[in-house]
Design a protein around this motif. Sequence first.
Motif, PDB file in Angstrom:
ATOM      1  N   MET A 143      17.104 -15.212  16.265  1.00 18.35           N
ATOM      2  CA  MET A 143      18.173 -16.187  16.527  1.00 18.35           C
ATOM      3  C   MET A 143      18.995 -15.792  17.754  1.00 18.35           C
ATOM      4  SD  MET A 143      20.719 -15.200  13.372  1.00 18.35           S
ATOM      5  CE  MET A 143      19.469 -14.809  12.146  1.00 18.35           C
ATOM      6  N   VAL A 144      19.626 -16.821  18.348  1.00 22.00           N
ATOM      7  CA  VAL A 144      20.584 -16.615  19.437  1.00 22.00           C
ATOM      8  C   VAL A 144      21.971 -16.806  18.845  1.00 22.00           C
ATOM      9  CG1 VAL A 144      21.466 -17.540  21.620  1.00 22.00           C
ATOM     10  CG2 VAL A 144      19.012 -17.480  21.193  1.00 22.00           C
ATOM     11  N   ILE A 145      22.853 -15.824  19.074  1.00 22.12           N
ATOM     12  CA  ILE A 145      24.193 -15.878  18.480  1.00 22.12           C
ATOM     13  C   ILE A 145      25.239 -15.786  19.591  1.00 22.12           C
ATOM     14  CG2 ILE A 145      25.810 -14.704  16.927  1.00 22.12           C
ATOM     15  CD1 ILE A 145      23.340 -13.549  15.471  1.00 22.12           C
ATOM     16  N   PRO A 146      26.185 -16.727  19.646  1.00 22.70           N
ATOM     17  CA  PRO A 146      27.238 -16.626  20.669  1.00 22.70           C
ATOM     18  C   PRO A 146      28.361 -15.696  20.244  1.00 22.70           C
ATOM     19  CG  PRO A 146      27.528 -18.635  19.405  1.00 22.70           C
ATOM     20  CD  PRO A 146      26.311 -17.951  18.837  1.00 22.70           C
ATOM     21  N   VAL A 147      29.024 -15.080  21.234  1.00 27.23           N
ATOM     22  CA  VAL A 147      30.300 -14.414  20.977  1.00 27.23           C
ATOM     23  C   VAL A 147      31.378 -15.466  21.268  1.00 27.23           C
ATOM     24  CG1 VAL A 147      31.842 -12.516  21.568  1.00 27.23           C
ATOM     25  CG2 VAL A 147      29.351 -12.200  21.714  1.00 27.23           C
ATOM     26  N   VAL A 158      18.343 -10.149  16.905  1.00 28.90           N
ATOM     27  CA  VAL A 158      19.230 -11.191  17.444  1.00 28.90           C
ATOM     28  C   VAL A 158      19.453 -11.016  18.945  1.00 28.90           C
ATOM     29  CG1 VAL A 158      20.445 -11.313  15.220  1.00 28.90           C
ATOM     30  CG2 VAL A 158      21.461  -9.990  17.079  1.00 28.90           C
ATOM     31  N   VAL A 159      19.635 -12.179  19.625  1.00 27.04           N
ATOM     32  CA  VAL A 159      20.111 -12.186  21.009  1.00 27.04           C
ATOM     33  C   VAL A 159      21.578 -12.582  20.945  1.00 27.04           C
ATOM     34  CG1 VAL A 159      19.996 -13.367  23.231  1.00 27.04           C
ATOM     35  CG2 VAL A 159      17.885 -12.738  22.068  1.00 27.04           C
ATOM     36  N   LEU A 160      22.433 -11.705  21.418  1.00 32.35           N
ATOM     37  CA  LEU A 160      23.873 -11.935  21.361  1.00 32.35           C
ATOM     38  C   LEU A 160      24.340 -12.309  22.770  1.00 32.35           C
ATOM     39  CD1 LEU A 160      26.308 -11.643  19.423  1.00 32.35           C
ATOM     40  CD2 LEU A 160      26.456  -9.237  20.118  1.00 32.35           C
ATOM     41  N   VAL A 161      24.951 -13.500  22.909  1.00 35.35           N
ATOM     42  CA  VAL A 161      25.329 -13.983  24.250  1.00 35.35           C
ATOM     43  C   VAL A 161      26.842 -14.023  24.402  1.00 35.35           C
ATOM     44  CG1 VAL A 161      25.160 -15.896  25.900  1.00 35.35           C
ATOM     45  CG2 VAL A 161      23.234 -15.406  24.367  1.00 35.35           C
ATOM     46  N   ASP A 162      27.357 -13.324  25.415  1.00 39.95           N
ATOM     47  CA  ASP A 162      28.774 -13.440  25.768  1.00 39.95           C
ATOM     48  C   ASP A 162      28.860 -13.815  27.243  1.00 39.95           C
ATOM     49  OD1 ASP A 162      31.494 -13.495  25.524  1.00 39.95           O
ATOM     50  OD2 ASP A 162      31.729 -11.398  24.958  1.00 39.95           O
ATOM     51  N   ASP A 163      30.047 -14.323  27.638  1.00 46.12           N
ATOM     52  CA  ASP A 163      30.171 -14.761  29.036  1.00 46.12           C
ATOM     53  C   ASP A 163      30.353 -13.581  29.982  1.00 46.12           C
ATOM     54  OD1 ASP A 163      32.950 -15.102  27.569  1.00 46.12           O
ATOM     55  OD2 ASP A 163      33.373 -14.579  29.649  1.00 46.12           O
ATOM     56  N   SER A 197      32.223  -6.011  22.987  1.00 48.61           N
ATOM     57  CA  SER A 197      30.799  -5.856  22.683  1.00 48.61           C
ATOM     58  C   SER A 197      30.526  -4.604  21.863  1.00 48.61           C
ATOM     59  CB  SER A 197      29.944  -5.885  23.943  1.00 48.61           C
ATOM     60  OG  SER A 197      30.683  -5.606  25.064  1.00 48.61           O
ATOM     61  N   LYS A 198      31.224  -3.519  22.177  1.00 48.14           N
ATOM     62  CA  LYS A 198      30.925  -2.280  21.443  1.00 48.14           C
ATOM     63  C   LYS A 198      31.245  -2.448  19.949  1.00 48.14           C
ATOM     64  CE  LYS A 198      31.475   2.697  21.614  1.00 48.14           C
ATOM     65  NZ  LYS A 198      30.134   3.028  21.242  1.00 48.14           N
ATOM     66  N   MET A 237      21.658  -7.859  23.938  1.00 50.41           N
ATOM     67  CA  MET A 237      22.883  -8.442  24.489  1.00 50.41           C
ATOM     68  C   MET A 237      22.560  -9.113  25.824  1.00 50.41           C
ATOM     69  SD  MET A 237      26.379  -7.562  23.771  1.00 50.41           S
ATOM     70  CE  MET A 237      27.631  -8.712  24.277  1.00 50.41           C
ATOM     71  N   ARG A 238      22.996 -10.366  25.967  1.00 54.53           N
ATOM     72  CA  ARG A 238      22.758 -11.107  27.202  1.00 54.53           C
ATOM     73  C   ARG A 238      24.088 -11.646  27.715  1.00 54.53           C
ATOM     74  NH1 ARG A 238      19.211  -8.432  26.611  1.00 54.53           N
ATOM     75  NH2 ARG A 238      16.967  -8.845  26.564  1.00 54.53           N
ATOM     76  N   ILE A 239      24.377 -11.359  28.995  1.00 61.40           N
ATOM     77  CA  ILE A 239      25.682 -11.693  29.562  1.00 61.40           C
ATOM     78  C   ILE A 239      25.530 -12.828  30.577  1.00 61.40           C
ATOM     79  CG2 ILE A 239      27.690 -10.795  30.831  1.00 61.40           C
ATOM     80  CD1 ILE A 239      27.280  -9.672  27.951  1.00 61.40           C
ATOM     81  N   ALA A 240      26.297 -13.884  30.360  1.00 65.26           N
ATOM     82  CA  ALA A 240      26.155 -15.106  31.154  1.00 65.26           C
ATOM     83  C   ALA A 240      26.953 -15.046  32.458  1.00 65.26           C
ATOM     84  CB  ALA A 240      26.578 -16.305  30.309  1.00 65.26           C
ATOM     85  N   SER A 241      26.923 -13.898  33.094  1.00 63.40           N
ATOM     86  CA  SER A 241      27.488 -13.731  34.440  1.00 63.40           C
ATOM     87  C   SER A 241      26.943 -12.408  34.965  1.00 63.40           C
ATOM     88  CB  SER A 241      29.026 -13.692  34.402  1.00 63.40           C
ATOM     89  OG  SER A 241      29.479 -12.603  33.640  1.00 63.40           O
ATOM     90  N   PRO A 242      27.030 -12.202  36.272  1.00 64.14           N
ATOM     91  CA  PRO A 242      26.623 -10.889  36.791  1.00 64.14           C
ATOM     92  C   PRO A 242      27.635  -9.817  36.356  1.00 64.14           C
ATOM     93  CG  PRO A 242      26.644 -12.572  38.525  1.00 64.14           C
ATOM     94  CD  PRO A 242      27.353 -13.147  37.344  1.00 64.14           C
TER      95      PRO A 242
END
Length: 511
Positions: free
Chosen positions: A311-315, A376-381, A389-390, A406-411
């Motif tokens: 699953m993909v889970i948003p923060v 899980v894939v955890l997505v935060d901006d 995150s920790k 963990m996947r971050i939606a910005s550089p």
Amino acid sequence: MLTTRPFDADDDHFHEECAVFGIWGAGSDEDNPSRAAAITATGLHALQHRGQEACGIVAFDKSQFLVHRAVGLVGDVFGKGKADRGGAGPLTRLVGSSAIGHTRYATSGKGAGPASIRNIQPLWTDLDETGGFALAHNGNLTNAMALKAELRAEGRRFQSTSDTEVILDLMARSRERRLANRLIDALSRVVGAYSIVGLSAKKLIGVRDPSGVRPLVLGRLDNAWIICSETCALDIVGATFVRDIEPGEMIVIDEDGMQTRRIGAAPRRFCIFEYIYFSRPDSFVEGRNVYSIRQAIGRELAKEETHSADMVIPVPDSGTPAAVGYAKESGIPFELAVTRSQLAGRSFIEPDQESREQVVRRKLNVNRDMVRGKSVVLVDDSIVRGTTSKILVKMFRDAGVREVHMRIASPPTRSPCYYGVDTPSKGELIFNQYANLEQMERHLGVDSLRYLSVPGMYRAVGETDIPEDETECGAKAGYCDACFTGKYPIRLVDNSEGSVNQKDLFRELGY
Ligand SMILES: O=P(O)(O)OC[C@H]1O[C@H](OP(=O)(O)OP(=O)(O)O)[C@H](O)[C@@H]1O
Ligand SMILES: NC(=O)CC[C@H](N)C(=O)O
Ligand code: SF4
Ligand SMILES: [Mg+2]
């Protein structure tokens, strides 16, 4: 930053910035003498995500300016029965058909000290022949300390530690006679980012710096004009969106209607982080819907690399639209397995690591049942200091998750912002504390960590022709991306990147 947090070295989040709202010609009759202030309070409420510690409104009632400013959320400060004689609420005293307001992230540690009270906006001054003038500012002037030092040497003294006050002082010194010219004269001396609303007895003025770093929009509500930070405030007060105020444009509204003037020209450098985190997802910013852009960012993130998972889970909150985009693009089911307390603020100030961790625990919780034994894939901006995150990852581990990606939606956030956002110093940004991603993965306790690339971020905002040198993307596409690339588009007069921290500079100056 001159005004924001000169005293507290422990504040660690990428704070929101400020919001402005102004209305002219709202009508004021016996039934509703405070109509302009009431609409302003409603507008500020919609803009609360941009500043959550202090707020204020100045109204004009045909003969005098009336003001109420305090530390606290808009609902607490301006709600009925709060902090006023007879329990009627301060709005009843803010009589008049025009008003401006501001919500702010206050300066000193806990936000309730005298330093923050004197910096609460709107600020105002008496300008002799042009009369009283109140000002609300979103942004930050990068030469305010230099200007203040110069003005102080001439004998001027300041009421606040705010960069914004320098504009009023420069206006007071201006030899121009007309109000708008005085403001243009003052702004010709300042460097930095500003979206401003100003109110005199006769005029409402809105102005955006020549690079257009912060948003500012124009709207109409029946016969009234509104100038405010984001379109969500227009929606909430029932107004219609007219258009964005252009970079370097000044709008002057008075009884003769609306006029537009140019105050200067520079290449457009809109803050790309407005799309990633600051603005509300239901706002249209620079003509683009923020939610759609955040989804596109999530899609780009998945296109760059998709990790198979259950699953993909948003923060929540601001990671959510990007997670929706990531899930759609990857085809992995989207689940709301992190619950955010509705009562928790958007971000926070806590003095030490222990209390910071407690705040994250109060704010976010993992649904154990959903994630036990799952990948899980955890997505935060964004990740700033890594506190969120920790702790969140530890919650996932305690819940028995199998893998966390963990996947971050910005550089990676590498550099502080000097244009109106409180950021920790360069050394406090977690990305700068580790030699490589593997070390950071170990620190956060994740199985993998990936960030969106700079070109990916630009593709998400619709850029197709991406320059080879990614630090050139901002200039080419008309954005500021300095917190990701370290390339600052507007001169840093008081600080240079990597130099002494602004807060430390303040200490040296003895504030
Ligand atoms: O790495 P950190 O130092 O913890 O900072 C990053 C976090 O802070 C922001 O959330 P915030 O709590 O401001 O508000 P939100 O609910 O709008 O996402 C951002 O969305 C990240 O979740
Ligand atoms: N973050 C902001 O936009 C702050 C506005 C202004 N510089 C102040 O400190 O009050
Ligand atoms: S440095 Fe970052 S947050 Fe600041 S204006 Fe530029 S893009 Fe926005
Ligand atoms: Mg967040």
